[in-house]
Design an enzyme around this catalytic site. Structure first.
Site, PDB file in Angstrom:
ATOM      1  N   GLU A   1      -3.905   7.317  -3.780  1.00  0.00           N
ATOM      2  CA  GLU A   1      -3.734   6.033  -3.105  1.00  0.00           C
ATOM      3  C   GLU A   1      -3.536   4.918  -4.114  1.00  0.00           C
ATOM      4  O   GLU A   1      -4.284   4.830  -5.090  1.00  0.00           O
ATOM      5  CB  GLU A   1      -4.988   5.759  -2.256  1.00  0.00           C
TER       6      GLU A   1
ATOM      7  N   TYR B   1       0.845  -1.194   0.000  1.00  0.00           N
ATOM      8  CA  TYR B   1       0.000   0.000   0.000  1.00  0.00           C
ATOM      9  C   TYR B   1       0.877   1.238   0.000  1.00  0.00           C
ATOM     10  O   TYR B   1       1.805   1.348   0.794  1.00  0.00           O
ATOM     11  CB  TYR B   1      -0.875  -0.040   1.251  1.00  0.00           C
TER      12      TYR B   1
END
Ligand code: GDP
Ligand code: MN
Length: 387
Positions: free
Chosen positions: A195, A109
Site C-alpha cells: 500500500e 492512494y
C-alpha cells in the site's frame, strides 16, 4: 508478517517505486551522527511502528534545523503511540526514519491486495489519499483492477488507472512505473498487501511514495528467509514473540482458563466450548500437529507466565506422538509447578490408556476427563471455584 515503512520502501525501491531518500536510526546518538555526517537540517522524522495513523497520533513530525531534529528524535524514541491500529496497549518506537520533506500538491492512494470475496488479487487506486483514507475511499471511490501472477498489467489497465487518477504526460508514465513496481513487489514478495498512502504529486510534477506498507503472507515466509529476518520483536507482545520463536501459535486472551490444544480448529472449538460452559479462556494456544515432549514443555512455560490463569485445560489428540509421551511431559511440568490441583486433562487417541495410568500413578489431584464436553465443563466449574 508486518514490516516497517523503511523496510517496505527498501523493497519497493528495488522494483522501481520512487520514494524520498531516508536514513534510519535506532538511538539518539545515531541521529546525532546522521545529522553530522549528512548535514541534515530539514527533515520529516517518523516513528517506525507496526501500525498506520502515525501522523494523527503525533508520530510524524517536521523538523527545520539540526536542533529540532534532535529534539524531536528525543521525544519520539520510546514514545508510545496509541490509536485504533495499535490497540489499547499501544506500540513503542525503537526505530526512527529521517526523510527528506516533499512539497506535495496532491495525495492519492495506490495498493495491491488480496480480495477474498472475488478470490483474486487487485490493484486499488483512489484519487484521494493521505491521513483520511476512509473518507477517501468513500469520496472519489476506489478503482479495482484484477491482477494475476501469470500476466503482466495490460495497457488498458494502465490507462484506466492513470485516467481515473487524472494523470497525464509525465505523471501518467510515472504512474505506470509505480503500478508495475507495486505488482512486482506484491507477487515476488508473497505479500498480502502493498500500500502506498499517500502517493504524492509533487510541486515539480512528479510522483513519489510518501508512505509505504507491505504485509508478507506468514505461510510463505519459509521461502523468504531474507524477509523473515526483517521481523522486529519490539513490535509484538513479548509472550507472543517467545511463542513464535518456539513455533507455537499463541494469543493472549482475558479469561482465567489457560488452554493447551493441538490443532487450530480444536483450539478454537475449545475456547468456544469453555465460553458456552460459562468459563473464559485465558489464551489461544496451538501446540501443532507434531507435539513432541519439548513442545509441551515450552507450551507450559508459556502458560505459567500468564498470571491471570486459575485453571489449565489440556485438550490434546495424540496422533504422531503417543499420549503417553505427552503425559510424561505434563507430569514433569506439573512437578515443576508444584501445585497440581488446577489441571483438567483430556488426552485422546493413540496411547490414551497408558497416558491415563502415568498420570494416575503420579498421585496428582488432576481431573482426567473422557470427553471434550466434560473437560470444558470441569474447567469452567473449577475456574468458578465450584469444584
Ligand atoms: P501515517 O499517518 O502512519 O499513514 O504516516 P504517513 O507517512 O502517511 O504520514 C502522515 C501524513 O503526513 C501524510 O499523509 C502526509 O500528509 C504527511 N507527510 C508525511 N511526509 C510528508 C512530507 O514529506 N511532506 C508533506 N507535505 N507532508 C508529509
Ligand atoms: Mn500513510
Amino acid at each position: 508478517m508486518e514490516i516497517h515503512e523503511y523496510q517496505a520502501k527498501e523493497l519497493l525501491r528495488q522494483k522501481g517505486v520512487v520514494c524520498p531518500p531516508f536514513f534510519v536510526a535506532h538511538s539518539v546518538e545515531e541521529v546525532e551522527k546522521l545529522i553530522r555526517q549528512h548535514n541534515l537540517t530539514d527533515c520529516v522524522v517518523k516513528v517506525q511502528i507496526h501500525a498506520g495513523g502515525r501522523g494523527k497520533a503525533g508520530g510524524v513530525k517536521r523538523a527545520k534545523s539540526p536542533e529540532e531534529i534532535l529534539a524531536i528524535a528525543k521525544e519520539l524514541f520510546g514514545k508510545k503511540i496509541i490509536n485504533e491500529q495499535t490497540g489499547p496497549a499501544g506500540l513503542t518506537a525503537t526505530t526512527l526514519m529521517l526523510t527528506s520533506p516533499v512539497a506535495i500538491v496532491r495525495e492519492c492512494y495506490l495498493a495491491s491486495a488480496i480480495d477474498r470475496g472475488s478470490a483474486s488479487c487487485l490493484l486499488l487506486a483512489s484519487k484521494a489519499g493521505g491521513v483520511d483514507v476512509e473518507r477517501a475511499k468513500e469520496g472519489g471511490g476506489m478503482l479495482r483492477e484484477k491482477i494475476s501472477i501469470s500476466t503482466p498489467l495490460t495497457a488498458a489497465q494502465f490507462d484506466r488507472i492513470a485516467a481515473f487518477l487524472g494523470f497525464e504526460g509525465t505523471l501518467r508514465d510515472e504512474c505506470r512505473t509505480m503500478l508495475t513496481g507495486i505488482r512486482e513487489a506484491f507477487f515476488t514478495l508473497d505479500a498480502t498487501l502493498v500500500e502506498i498512502n499517500p502517493l504524492a504529486v509533487t510541486e515539480d510534477g512528479h510522483l513519489i511514495a510518501i508512505d509505504a506498507k507491505v504485509t508478507i503472507d506468514d505461510d510463505a515466509l519459509f521461502r523468504h528467509p531474507d524477509l523473515a529476518a526483517l521481523e522486529d520483536p519490539t513490535q509484538r507482545p513479548p509472550v507472543e514473540y517467545q511463542a513464535k520463536k518456539k513455533g507455537l501459535a499463541y494469543v493472549k486472551l482475558d479469561g482465567t482458563i489457560a488452554c493447551m490444544v493441538n490443532g487450530a480448529g480444536l483450539a478454537m472449538a475449545t475456547i468456544d466450548l469453555i465460553t458456552e460452559k460459562g468459563g473464559e479462556a485465558a489464551n489461544f494456544l496451538d501446540v501443532g500437529g507434531v507435539s513432541s515432549p519439548e513442545r509441551i514443555t515450552d507450551a507450559f512455560d508459556l502458560l505459567f507466565t500468564n498470571n491471570g490463569s486459575k485453571v489449565y485445560f489440556i485438550n490434546i489428540f495424540g496422533s504422531n506422538v503417543s499420549c503417553a509421551v505427552i503425559a510424561e511431559a505434563i507430569k514433569k511440568a506439573i512437578m515443576k509447578r508444584g501445585d497440581h490441583t488446577t489441571f483438567v486433562i483430556r488426552l485422546e487417541g493413540y496411547g490414551r490408556e497408558e497416558a491415563r495410568l502415568i498420570l494416575k500413578r503420579s498421585g496428582f489431584r488432576i481431573i482426567f476427563v473422557d470427553t471434550f464436553d466434560e473437560g470444558a465443563e470441569k474447567a469452567a466449574s473449577l475456574a468458578k471455584g465450584a469444584l
